[in-house]
Write a protein that holds these residues in place. Structure first.
Motif, PDB file in Angstrom:
ATOM      1  N   ASN A 189      -0.743   9.122   5.982  1.00 51.90           N
ATOM      2  CA  ASN A 189      -1.283   9.740   7.204  1.00 51.90           C
ATOM      3  C   ASN A 189      -1.066  11.245   7.236  1.00 51.90           C
ATOM      4  N   THR A 190       0.062  11.703   6.686  1.00 58.45           N
ATOM      5  CA  THR A 190       0.349  13.142   6.688  1.00 58.45           C
ATOM      6  C   THR A 190      -0.366  13.868   5.551  1.00 58.45           C
ATOM      7  N   GLY A 191      -0.719  13.127   4.503  1.00 54.48           N
ATOM      8  CA  GLY A 191      -1.448  13.722   3.395  1.00 54.48           C
ATOM      9  C   GLY A 191      -0.591  14.406   2.360  1.00 54.48           C
ATOM     10  N   THR A 192       0.730  14.430   2.544  1.00 48.63           N
ATOM     11  CA  THR A 192       1.639  15.070   1.579  1.00 48.63           C
ATOM     12  C   THR A 192       2.782  14.115   1.248  1.00 48.63           C
ATOM     13  N   LEU A 364       3.754 -12.350   5.266  1.00 47.15           N
ATOM     14  CA  LEU A 364       4.096 -10.948   5.475  1.00 47.15           C
ATOM     15  C   LEU A 364       3.177 -10.030   4.674  1.00 47.15           C
ATOM     16  N   SER A 365       2.935 -10.366   3.405  1.00 53.26           N
ATOM     17  CA  SER A 365       2.075  -9.529   2.561  1.00 53.26           C
ATOM     18  C   SER A 365       0.667  -9.437   3.142  1.00 53.26           C
ATOM     19  N   LEU A 366       0.126 -10.564   3.611  1.00 54.50           N
ATOM     20  CA  LEU A 366      -1.213 -10.550   4.201  1.00 54.50           C
ATOM     21  C   LEU A 366      -1.248  -9.746   5.502  1.00 54.50           C
ATOM     22  N   ALA A 367      -0.195  -9.866   6.296  1.00 53.87           N
ATOM     23  CA  ALA A 367      -0.146  -9.112   7.555  1.00 53.87           C
ATOM     24  C   ALA A 367      -0.128  -7.610   7.285  1.00 53.87           C
ATOM     25  N   LEU A 368       0.645  -7.195   6.285  1.00 57.42           N
ATOM     26  CA  LEU A 368       0.690  -5.776   5.937  1.00 57.42           C
ATOM     27  C   LEU A 368      -0.671  -5.303   5.426  1.00 57.42           C
ATOM     28  N   ALA A 369      -1.328  -6.129   4.614  1.00 61.19           N
ATOM     29  CA  ALA A 369      -2.654  -5.763   4.107  1.00 61.19           C
ATOM     30  C   ALA A 369      -3.669  -5.644   5.242  1.00 61.19           C
ATOM     31  N   LEU A 370      -3.579  -6.546   6.212  1.00 62.53           N
ATOM     32  CA  LEU A 370      -4.498  -6.507   7.351  1.00 62.53           C
ATOM     33  C   LEU A 370      -4.292  -5.262   8.219  1.00 62.53           C
ATOM     34  N   SER A 371      -3.099  -4.693   8.183  1.00 62.78           N
ATOM     35  CA  SER A 371      -2.793  -3.539   9.030  1.00 62.78           C
ATOM     36  C   SER A 371      -3.323  -2.224   8.461  1.00 62.78           C
ATOM     37  N   LEU A 372      -3.880  -2.248   7.255  1.00 64.96           N
ATOM     38  CA  LEU A 372      -4.402  -1.025   6.630  1.00 64.96           C
ATOM     39  C   LEU A 372      -5.669  -0.558   7.348  1.00 64.96           C
ATOM     40  N   PRO A 373      -5.994   0.742   7.242  1.00 64.10           N
ATOM     41  CA  PRO A 373      -7.237   1.247   7.852  1.00 64.10           C
ATOM     42  C   PRO A 373      -8.469   0.561   7.248  1.00 64.10           C
ATOM     43  N   ASN A 374      -9.464   0.306   8.076  1.00 66.44           N
ATOM     44  CA  ASN A 374     -10.672  -0.368   7.612  1.00 66.44           C
ATOM     45  C   ASN A 374     -11.399   0.449   6.563  1.00 66.44           C
ATOM     46  N   GLY A 375     -12.023  -0.241   5.617  1.00 64.21           N
ATOM     47  CA  GLY A 375     -12.764   0.429   4.556  1.00 64.21           C
ATOM     48  C   GLY A 375     -12.766  -0.412   3.302  1.00 64.21           C
ATOM     49  N   GLU A 376     -13.447   0.087   2.260  1.00 62.01           N
ATOM     50  CA  GLU A 376     -13.548  -0.671   1.020  1.00 62.01           C
ATOM     51  C   GLU A 376     -12.178  -0.885   0.388  1.00 62.01           C
ATOM     52  N   THR A 377     -11.315   0.132   0.462  1.00 60.86           N
ATOM     53  CA  THR A 377      -9.982   0.008  -0.137  1.00 60.86           C
ATOM     54  C   THR A 377      -9.208  -1.133   0.500  1.00 60.86           C
ATOM     55  N   LYS A 378      -9.281  -1.241   1.813  1.00 61.25           N
ATOM     56  CA  LYS A 378      -8.606  -2.345   2.501  1.00 61.25           C
ATOM     57  C   LYS A 378      -9.164  -3.689   2.032  1.00 61.25           C
ATOM     58  N   ASN A 379     -10.482  -3.795   1.888  1.00 60.10           N
ATOM     59  CA  ASN A 379     -11.095  -5.052   1.443  1.00 60.10           C
ATOM     60  C   ASN A 379     -10.593  -5.454   0.059  1.00 60.10           C
ATOM     61  N   ILE A 380     -10.518  -4.477  -0.843  1.00 58.91           N
ATOM     62  CA  ILE A 380     -10.050  -4.759  -2.205  1.00 58.91           C
ATOM     63  C   ILE A 380      -8.604  -5.242  -2.180  1.00 58.91           C
ATOM     64  N   ILE A 381      -7.753  -4.516  -1.454  1.00 56.79           N
ATOM     65  CA  ILE A 381      -6.338  -4.869  -1.381  1.00 56.79           C
ATOM     66  C   ILE A 381      -6.152  -6.215  -0.688  1.00 56.79           C
ATOM     67  N   LEU A 382      -6.956  -6.486   0.337  1.00 61.37           N
ATOM     68  CA  LEU A 382      -6.839  -7.747   1.068  1.00 61.37           C
ATOM     69  C   LEU A 382      -7.222  -8.931   0.177  1.00 61.37           C
ATOM     70  N   VAL A 383      -8.288  -8.779  -0.613  1.00 58.24           N
ATOM     71  CA  VAL A 383      -8.691  -9.852  -1.537  1.00 58.24           C
ATOM     72  C   VAL A 383      -7.596 -10.085  -2.577  1.00 58.24           C
ATOM     73  N   ALA A 384      -7.082  -8.992  -3.163  1.00 59.04           N
ATOM     74  CA  ALA A 384      -6.020  -9.116  -4.170  1.00 59.04           C
ATOM     75  C   ALA A 384      -4.785  -9.781  -3.572  1.00 59.04           C
ATOM     76  N   THR A 385      -4.436  -9.395  -2.364  1.00 59.51           N
ATOM     77  CA  THR A 385      -3.260  -9.968  -1.700  1.00 59.51           C
ATOM     78  C   THR A 385      -3.469 -11.452  -1.424  1.00 59.51           C
ATOM     79  N   TYR A 386      -4.671 -11.815  -0.957  1.00 61.55           N
ATOM     80  CA  TYR A 386      -4.926 -13.228  -0.636  1.00 61.55           C
ATOM     81  C   TYR A 386      -4.836 -14.091  -1.885  1.00 61.55           C
ATOM     82  N   PHE A 387      -5.386 -13.628  -2.993  1.00 65.06           N
ATOM     83  CA  PHE A 387      -5.304 -14.405  -4.229  1.00 65.06           C
ATOM     84  C   PHE A 387      -3.848 -14.586  -4.661  1.00 65.06           C
TER      85      PHE A 387
END
Length: 407
Positions: A189-192, A364-387
């Motif tokens: 969020n801070t970018g640094t 817990l892993s899925l909940a953390l993945a779901l909390s990420l900002p919406n976008g393609e990156t979240k979708n990729i991470i969510l699929v990887a986490t679910y598998f």
């Protein structure tokens, strides 16, 4: 759909699936519920092919149900406290060196290993994901889930020494993983990125959580010791979990670690002095019931995440390969200290094998993945986490007992 109606559906499904599992499947409790919930999710997804149901409305409701907030802000505190309270500290203390090694160094090393491999994997599919997100994925998938571990290993007839190591690790690395995730998200969020700032935030969350858990645990011990009325004492434990967990997270101290420490103190610290036999019996039964009910709700909710996941073909390939990445990182963090410094862990080869395979991932892993900002990156991470979670709970959870029985 209001919250009460949603809870009613979850409880009814939990009861129905628990009955079907106990009557017919006879699988470990959390595996049975997760498997049946996954089947129901697949039926809902495929229903558009053979029946007209409001699939988009269902998907929209699940997307806006804030499953991540329910898990992270509500369920996690209760489940960690209950799990820790029913854990014998004397047994954990005997395995403190492997527990500390895997829970701290193991999570940090695993986060880095997974991040580099996941970054290379996504590049192969021409997906440009910032490396900080690869670290985030490493942080959320590295901790073994205490909820899954406690619900499966205790029924799998794993040797006690090995069980204590895996359970103890899961209780503490859960908090460490959440801390690393939170610090990385703040960095994002801070970018640094500053190593000193990362270290300061990590110490604030982790050390602060342990210290506050000790303080609140001791205060609770004094209050329980001063009275002998089991109804009031149950209310006190409930108030300390709910109030303490919310307070610690609000002031940026790890509520997860605090609940683990507080639960260990209630269940182990001078229990004969703080509670009568009657109070001990009621408190343990109360929290055991809370544990069972919330576990059922949790594993049904995380299975429903399947309905909202965007399954593109390349995402599926990434998800499947991510399972092997996570398994490889687990093998490295277990066998590296085992082979390099055998006197530190004092594990046999069989114990190392069981610990490697027994590193289960869960809600817990899925909940953390779901909390990420919406976008393609979240979708990729969510699929990887679910598998990874699906493989962990179904495949590893069902085979850990067979592995333990091998000579």
């Amino acid at each position: 759909m209001n919250a009460y109606f949603a809870l009613t559906i979850l409880i009814c499904l939990s009861a129905a699936f628990a009955y079907v599992n106990q009557r017919f499947l006879k699988l470990p409790f959390v595996i049975g519920l997760f498997l049946l919930s996954t089947v129901l999710s697949l039926v809902v997804i495929s229903s558009r092919l053979w029946i007209d149901i409001p699939i988009e409305d269902i998907k929209d409701y699940i997307e806006h149900a804030n499953i991540d907030k329910i898990v992270l802000n509500v369920l996690l505190g209760f489940l960690l406290f209950a799990g820790a309270m029913h854990t014998n500290w004397t047994n954990l203390k005997q395995q403190i060196r492997p527990i500390a090694t895997f829970a701290l160094g193991g999570v940090l090393l695993s986060t880095v290993i997974i991040a580099f491999l996941f970054s290379g994997l996504t590049s192969l599919f021409d997906l440009n994901i910032d490396f900080i997100y690869c670290l985030v994925f490493g942080a959320l998938i590295s901790p073994t889930d205490p909820i899954a571990v406690l619900g499966i290993l205790t029924k799998a007839n794993v040797p006690k020494k090995t069980e204590y190591t895996i359970v103890g690790e899961s209780l503490f690395n859960d908090g460490v993983g959440v801390v690393v995730f939170i610090v990385l998200i703040e960095t994002l969020n801070t970018g640094t990125f500053s190593l000193s700032h990362f270290g300061f935030l990590f110490l604030q969350e982790a050390v602060g959580g342990i210290i506050m858990g000790l303080i609140f645990g001791y205060i609770l011990y004094l209050l329980l010791k001063s009275i002998d009325h089991y109804e009031t004492e149950i209310l006190l434990t409930l108030a300390f979990v709910m109030g303490g967990y919310g307070l610690f997270n609000f002031i940026h101290i790890s509520g997860a670690l605090a609940m683990v420490v507080m639960g260990l103190m209630v269940g182990n610290f001078r229990q004969k002095l703080s509670m009568s036999d009657t109070t001990q019996e009621y408190i343990h039964k109360f929290w055991e019931l809370v544990d069972v009910v919330l576990n059922a709700i949790l594993f049904i909710m995380i299975a429903f995440v399947l309905v909202v996941i965007d399954f593109q073909t390349k995402y599926i390939f990434i998800g499947v390969i991510s399972v092997f990445i996570v398994l490889l990182s687990r093998i490295v963090i277990v066998y590296l200290p085992h082979l390099a410094i055998p006197r530190l862990l004092k594990l046999t080869n069989k114990e190392a094998k069981i610990i490697s395979w027994g590193g289960l991932r869960g809600g817990l892993s899925l909940a953390l993945a779901l909390s990420l900002p919406n976008g393609e990156t979240k979708n990729i991470i969510l699929v990887a986490t679910y598998f990874c979670v699906l493989f962990s709970i179904i495949i590893q959870g069902l085979t850990i007992e067979k592995l333990a029985k091998q000579p």
